[in-house]
Design a protein around this motif. Structure first.
Motif, PDB file in Angstrom:
ATOM      1  N   HIS B  85      42.759  21.103 -18.030  1.00 17.58           N
ATOM      2  CA  HIS B  85      42.238  19.801 -17.622  1.00 17.58           C
ATOM      3  C   HIS B  85      42.787  18.759 -18.608  1.00 17.58           C
ATOM      4  CE1 HIS B  85      39.214  16.591 -17.232  1.00 17.58           C
ATOM      5  NE2 HIS B  85      38.909  17.097 -16.045  1.00 17.58           N
ATOM      6  N   PRO B  86      43.056  17.540 -18.136  1.00 18.78           N
ATOM      7  CA  PRO B  86      43.625  16.526 -19.043  1.00 18.78           C
ATOM      8  C   PRO B  86      42.790  16.320 -20.311  1.00 18.78           C
ATOM      9  CG  PRO B  86      43.586  15.708 -16.774  1.00 18.78           C
ATOM     10  CD  PRO B  86      42.944  17.067 -16.754  1.00 18.78           C
ATOM     11  N   TRP B  91      42.484  17.054 -26.116  1.00 15.66           N
ATOM     12  CA  TRP B  91      41.809  17.627 -27.293  1.00 15.66           C
ATOM     13  C   TRP B  91      42.813  18.374 -28.183  1.00 15.66           C
ATOM     14  CZ3 TRP B  91      37.858  15.079 -25.488  1.00 15.66           C
ATOM     15  CH2 TRP B  91      36.618  15.118 -26.133  1.00 15.66           C
ATOM     16  N   ILE B  92      43.742  19.066 -27.542  1.00 18.82           N
ATOM     17  CA  ILE B  92      44.773  19.761 -28.325  1.00 18.82           C
ATOM     18  C   ILE B  92      45.728  18.738 -28.930  1.00 18.82           C
ATOM     19  CG2 ILE B  92      46.732  21.345 -28.202  1.00 18.82           C
ATOM     20  CD1 ILE B  92      45.256  22.903 -26.040  1.00 18.82           C
ATOM     21  N   ASP B  93      46.126  17.767 -28.134  1.00 15.73           N
ATOM     22  CA  ASP B  93      47.099  16.789 -28.621  1.00 15.73           C
ATOM     23  C   ASP B  93      46.543  15.999 -29.817  1.00 15.73           C
ATOM     24  OD1 ASP B  93      48.775  17.644 -26.642  1.00 15.73           O
ATOM     25  OD2 ASP B  93      48.318  15.992 -25.263  1.00 15.73           O
ATOM     26  N   GLU B  94      45.248  15.728 -29.801  1.00 21.96           N
ATOM     27  CA  GLU B  94      44.643  15.005 -30.926  1.00 21.96           C
ATOM     28  C   GLU B  94      44.133  15.973 -31.993  1.00 21.96           C
ATOM     29  OE1 GLU B  94      44.612  11.827 -31.566  1.00 21.96           O
ATOM     30  OE2 GLU B  94      45.472  11.124 -29.675  1.00 21.96           O
ATOM     31  N   ASP B  95      44.279  17.258 -31.775  1.00 22.80           N
ATOM     32  CA  ASP B  95      43.836  18.271 -32.741  1.00 22.80           C
ATOM     33  C   ASP B  95      42.389  17.986 -33.159  1.00 22.80           C
ATOM     34  OD1 ASP B  95      44.234  20.561 -34.317  1.00 22.80           O
ATOM     35  OD2 ASP B  95      44.740  19.370 -36.081  1.00 22.80           O
ATOM     36  N   ARG B 141      36.961  10.421 -29.853  1.00 23.41           N
ATOM     37  CA  ARG B 141      37.146   9.114 -29.218  1.00 23.41           C
ATOM     38  C   ARG B 141      38.616   8.917 -28.836  1.00 23.41           C
ATOM     39  NH1 ARG B 141      33.864   4.695 -29.713  1.00 23.41           N
ATOM     40  NH2 ARG B 141      32.862   5.494 -31.611  1.00 23.41           N
ATOM     41  N   ARG B 142      39.485   9.255 -29.784  1.00 25.19           N
ATOM     42  CA  ARG B 142      40.921   9.090 -29.494  1.00 25.19           C
ATOM     43  C   ARG B 142      41.345   9.975 -28.327  1.00 25.19           C
ATOM     44  NH1 ARG B 142      44.433   7.806 -34.573  1.00 25.19           N
ATOM     45  NH2 ARG B 142      45.470   9.720 -33.925  1.00 25.19           N
ATOM     46  N   ALA B 143      40.813  11.179 -28.308  1.00 30.54           N
ATOM     47  CA  ALA B 143      41.195  12.106 -27.228  1.00 30.54           C
ATOM     48  C   ALA B 143      40.698  11.597 -25.873  1.00 30.54           C
ATOM     49  CB  ALA B 143      40.648  13.503 -27.518  1.00 30.54           C
ATOM     50  N   ILE B 144      39.519  11.001 -25.855  1.00 28.92           N
ATOM     51  CA  ILE B 144      39.015  10.459 -24.580  1.00 28.92           C
ATOM     52  C   ILE B 144      39.912   9.309 -24.116  1.00 28.92           C
ATOM     53  CG2 ILE B 144      37.088   9.251 -23.474  1.00 28.92           C
ATOM     54  CD1 ILE B 144      35.195  10.884 -25.302  1.00 28.92           C
ATOM     55  N   HIS B 145      40.276   8.436 -25.047  1.00 28.06           N
ATOM     56  CA  HIS B 145      41.182   7.345 -24.655  1.00 28.06           C
ATOM     57  C   HIS B 145      42.517   7.904 -24.173  1.00 28.06           C
ATOM     58  CE1 HIS B 145      38.668   3.991 -25.660  1.00 28.06           C
ATOM     59  NE2 HIS B 145      38.586   4.278 -26.954  1.00 28.06           N
ATOM     60  N   ARG B 146      42.983   8.943 -24.846  1.00 26.87           N
ATOM     61  CA  ARG B 146      44.270   9.532 -24.447  1.00 26.87           C
ATOM     62  C   ARG B 146      44.170  10.138 -23.045  1.00 26.87           C
ATOM     63  NH1 ARG B 146      48.920  12.733 -26.633  1.00 26.87           N
ATOM     64  NH2 ARG B 146      48.513  12.000 -28.728  1.00 26.87           N
ATOM     65  N   ALA B 147      43.077  10.859 -22.802  1.00 26.69           N
ATOM     66  CA  ALA B 147      42.917  11.486 -21.483  1.00 26.69           C
ATOM     67  C   ALA B 147      42.762  10.417 -20.400  1.00 26.69           C
ATOM     68  CB  ALA B 147      41.710  12.420 -21.490  1.00 26.69           C
ATOM     69  N   ALA B 148      42.152   9.276 -20.787  1.00 27.21           N
ATOM     70  CA  ALA B 148      41.995   8.179 -19.812  1.00 27.21           C
ATOM     71  C   ALA B 148      43.351   7.558 -19.524  1.00 27.21           C
ATOM     72  CB  ALA B 148      41.033   7.136 -20.364  1.00 27.21           C
TER      73      ALA B 148
END
Ligand code: FES
Ligand code: FES
Lengths: 764, 149
Positions: B85-86, B91-95, B141-148
């Protein structure tokens, strides 16, 4: 073989940082096949004094390449017993050194196995509680092996009694103490793979190169590590030196690396103790209303008939109930009718405890004639570790052996004590160290493992025992409350004396740290282990004339344990708030005052970084402000600048954080940044709103609803972390940031509100 | 005891249990689905967060009877086969993870938020009340923005 430069016995000479950071590396000395006798190194280790340590790597007899590393010490000069640590020593020889020293003289430390299917298995004698130790170890191994990082698996060792004191995960010591041994064993492994490839290709080993888990010949032929493993296992004397790389050649160490287990975690595959597939049955324990209360009488007639109940057993800490599901176990626990004896503190509440601590702090000495002074008093509430995974343990105790699964940070001592409790020889207890959902100090202890073993024995079946969140908050170990009296005297803008009296409950170090310090040559008996740890960790990093810090233990029967950064979480936090208070008294900017008073250039450098990047002194609206603080420990230094918005005094919010950190060398800067970001969350929680209250010997808080650890809405939207360039070997990081983060928030609060906080958490 | 049938991660699951048994323990102790974690049992820590008919909910305070005939998705069922799922990928991309224990719940909360609000503001992200004791909020927070994205 190189010999030592002279007597470096502790206490005779202070060891300097550079001496300690310069272990002689002779990784391939005397490679004796098959010699992995656990005692060989230990027997040669003297009780006190050493001169030169070396790490020896050698292959052990196995069908696939299996290389281990051990440490030996060459002794020159007389043995001498180190004096008890004296206050102020920590700038020179500190807890990191003591733990590293204790860790050296053991059986093989680390093991690397190269499998036929091309995987590199790295065995790590530590726990993984979220600090990224396993990823860091894999990075180091991949670096020296030129292996693909994706093909490296870091696994946690079971309890290994032969490791003596070298299986304690604490003091932010893991990367610091395992960096050189891991490089040594990995480089030795590579040398054997290259030698095996040279034999296969019929070329000189020195003509071969390695990359991506492959040996490459000049003519283009290649061999994967997996294909070489069996042959490499038979190499007796490598044809190329197994010398670790010069750091200038690093391509992995120092690169930001995503955690190796990231995918397992985000897919729910990562397993913690209660997730392991087995037949163990859910078990909870009815505990006394007050801390330390005991069972007087129990009527389990109603509980026995409850749905799903599989067994009820009285154990030392209460009454355990096993059932088919945890819900059924909890329901039956609640149906027990228990009469409790009150705990030993049943008439103690916060106010009395504070008064006792305050009364215990010894008075200051006479101030220098004519000087002015700043005197302040501080206090801290009790604080739980409250890792998100509650304490859990799986135990299977049989008639003649036992198997335990626990996220242990001190597995050897845990296994020994479990053996004693269930009446088995200690070599009959196998303890598997499993991934744990946070620790912050809590998993140095193993109370739930003792309980699980008791219940499993009593019920004659494997159990998975869980402390509920209530149990964790109300009966778990705590960072003890403390009271601090601090006075600085000054004359003509210069601090002449600095005295800090830290009074607290004795921190329980019975998880093996005391033994580790004894092994390192410290006399922990006469000053006591708490005094030894305090002396090894506490240091005033400023040129403050005569600086003395004392610890007074006030023995009250609460379950204590070290909490992220041990004493520094309180002592150093107070010092950093005091530095702002002194600067205020001197009418000086707190950053300028630090700049001219700090003793270490490294610390001034990180302070410069945060004040520049964070634009220290920028104009901000009333009710908002910046604050700074620094900390030095574990061979590392850190500074934080934070901004806070206190326009609503009841809901202060940290809006920004800037951190600069110098750990000597970041193995994984991405992981290091994570630690610095996370510890800021810890710092703001503990400074602003997270603490426990004691009412008549019981903890008031029961969950995260009343224990107000930060949530997303409390967390700064803007955090930047500056990782300083490498200058040497890695120091510690996991706990490093806490005191500076906590104090920076307090200092920002003071500047935003005009009121310096003296009691933590500020919101009560 | 009655039997309850519901969809679990795309497959049918049936359990015979007391109606008030919280779904968390049905999942973990009966069905062996261990992605949803226990952190408090009283709906506070949100470590158990999963989806009921696509909306975030807390199985530790939801009786199994309420789930009958409905679709339960846990972290194990969020990915589409091998395709993450994105939110998981972000989550992986932002570690993001440290100890990782809260993260199944955090990811399920974020996925539900994004399903309802594809581009949340920081203030809207602040409404996620899941505890992360390791303090990974900044990266979440960063991961949520990234997924958005
Ligand atoms: S376990 Fe469900 S909210 Fe905490
Ligand atoms: S990553 Fe440990 S609790 Fe969130």
């Amino acid at each position: 073989m190189r010999v030592g430069k002279g007597d470096r016995a502790l206490g005779k000479h202070r060891l300097t940082r550079s001496e300690l950071a310069d272990p002689a590396l002779e990784p391939e000395g005397d490679p004796r096949e098959g010699d992995s006798s656990p005692d060989s190194a230990a027997n040669r280790y003297p009780a006190y004094g050493f001169s030169r340590r070396r790490f020896l790597a050698y292959a052990v007899a196995a069908p696939v390449l299996t290389v281990v590393v051990t440490a030996v010490d060459d002794i020159v000069g007389p043995r001498s017993r180190p004096a008890a640590a004296s206050p102020g020593v920590s700038g020179v020889f500190d807890l990191s050194d003591a733990l590293t020293l204790a860790a050296l003289p053991t059986a093989y430390l680390l093991k690397i196995v190269v499998t036929a299917d091309d995987r590199v298995i790295v065995h790590v004698p530590r726990a993984e509680v979220g600090q990224g130790i396993t990823t860091a170890m894999a990075v180091i191994a991949a670096e020296e092996l030129d292996a693909r990082l994706e093909s490296v698996d870091a696994v946690l060792d079971d309890a290994r009694p032969e490791l003596l004191w070298n299986q304690l995960t604490g003091g932010s010591n893991s990367v610091h103490s395992l960096y050189t041994p891991m490089r040594t064993v990995a480089a030795a492994t590579r040398a054997r793979l290259v030698t095996a490839a040279a034999q296969r290709f019929g070329v000189a080993a020195t003509t071969l190169t390695t990359r991506d888990s492959t040996v490459v010949a000049r003519d283009g032929r290649t061999a994967t590590y997996g294909s070489l493993s069996a042959a490499a296992a038979r190499v007796t004397v490598p044809a190329v030196p197994g010398t670790p790389k010069d750091p200038s050649q690093f391509t992995r160490i120092g690169q930001p690396t995503t955690r190796l287990d990231a995918r397992d975690i985000v897919t729910g595959k990562a397993m913690y103790a209660l997730d392991l597939p087995n037949l163990a049955v859910p078990t909870v324990v009815a505990r006394a209303p007050t801390i330390g209360g005991t069972v007087l009488a129990v009527d389990d007639s109603a509980a026995r008939g409850m749905p799903g109940v599989l067994g009820i057993a009285r154990i030392s800490s209460g009454v355990a109930v096993a059932a088919t599901t945890f819900d059924q176990a909890q329901a039956a626990r609640d149906a027990l009718r228990i009469t409790w004896n009150p705990g030993p503190n049943a008439n103690l509440s916060d106010a009395q405890i504070r008064a006792k601590l305050k009364a215990a702090a010894p008075p200051f000495v006479v101030p220098p004639l004519g000087s002015l002074s700043v005197s302040r008093e501080f206090d801290f509430s009790f604080a739980p570790h409250a890792p998100l995974e509650v304490l859990t343990c799986v135990a299977d105790v049989r008639r003649d052996s036992a198997e335990i699964w626990y996220g242990a940070k001190s597995p050897i001592v845990a296994a020994q004590q479990i053996a004693a409790v269930v009446g088995l020889p200690s070599d009959k207890v196998t303890l598997h160290v499993v991934r744990a959902g946070g620790s912050f100090g809590h998993r140095l202890f193993f109370d739930p493992a003792i309980e699980a073993a008791q219940v499993s024995k009593a019920l004659g079946r494997p159990v998975k025992l869980m402390w509920t969140r209530n149990d964790d908050m109300r009966h778990g170990r705590m960072r003890p409350a403390s009271h601090h009296k601090v006075r600085a005297t000054y004359l003509l803008g210069k601090v002449l004396t600095y005295e800090h009296r830290h009074a607290t409950l004795p921190v329980d170090f019975s998880h093996g740290l005391g033994e580790a310090l004894s092994a390192a040559g410290f006399d922990v008996l006469s000053p006591g282990v708490t005094q030894t740890v305090f002396a090894l960790t506490q240091n005033v990093p400023y040129n403050f004339g005569v600086a003395t810090q004392t610890l007074t233990d006030v023995p009250l029967a609460f379950p204590t344990g070290s909490w992220r950064s041990i004493y520094s979480g309180q002592t150093a936090t107070v010092n950093e708030v005091m530095v702002d208070e002194i600067a205020r008294a001197l009418n000086t900017d707190p950053v300028a005052f630090r700049g001219r008073s700090l003793s270490s250039a490294r610390t001034r450098a990180v302070l410069d970084q945060v004040t520049t990047a964070g634009r220290w002194g920028r104009t901000m609206p009333p009710g908002t402000a910046q604050g700074v603080a620094i900390h030095e420990e574990y061979k590392s230094v850190v500074a934080y600048l934070v901004e806070i918005d206190c326009r609503d005094r009841t809901a202060p919010r940290v809006t920004k954080g800037v951190c600069a950190v110098d750990v000597g060398r970041a193995v994984n800067p991405r992981g290091l940044e994570a630690q610095m970001q996370g510890v800021l969350t810890d710092g703001l929680s503990m400074t602003l709103h997270a603490g426990l209250h004691i009412d008549n010997g019981a903890v008031r808080e029961g969950s995260y609803s009343d224990y107000r650890f930060a949530r997303m809405a409390d967390s700064p939207v803007d955090i930047s972390v500056i990782v300083m360039p490498p200058t040497g070997d890695p120091g510690g990081a996991g706990e490093l940031g806490f005191p500076a983060a906590a104090a920076a928030v307090a200092n920002a609060y003071a500047r935003a509100t005009g009121t310096t906080p003296f009691s933590f958490p500020i919101l009560g | 005891m009655p039997t309850f049938t519901f969809m679990l991660n795309g497959a049918t699951a049936s359990v015979t249990t007391a109606p008030d048994e919280p779904l968390l323990w049905v999942l973990r102790d009966v069905l062996g689905v261990t992605g949803p974690k226990y952190g408090c049992g009283v709906g506070v820590c949100k470590a158990c967060t999963s989806h009921l008919d696509g909306a975030a909910f807390n199985p530790c305070i939801t009786p199994v009877s309420e789930c009958a005939g409905r679709a339960v998705t846990t972290i194990e069922g969020l990915a589409n086969g091998a395709t993450l799922h994105p939110v998981q990928q972000a989550w992986i991309d932002e570690d993001v993870a440290q100890c990782g224990f809260c993260q199944p719940g955090q990811i399920m909360a974020a996925a539900a938020l994004l399903a309802a609000n594809p581009n949340p503001t920081d203030a809207e992200i602040d409404a996620i009340d899941n505890v992360c004791r390791c303090g990974t909020y900044f990266r979440i927070r960063r991961a949520i923005h990234r997924a958005a994205g």
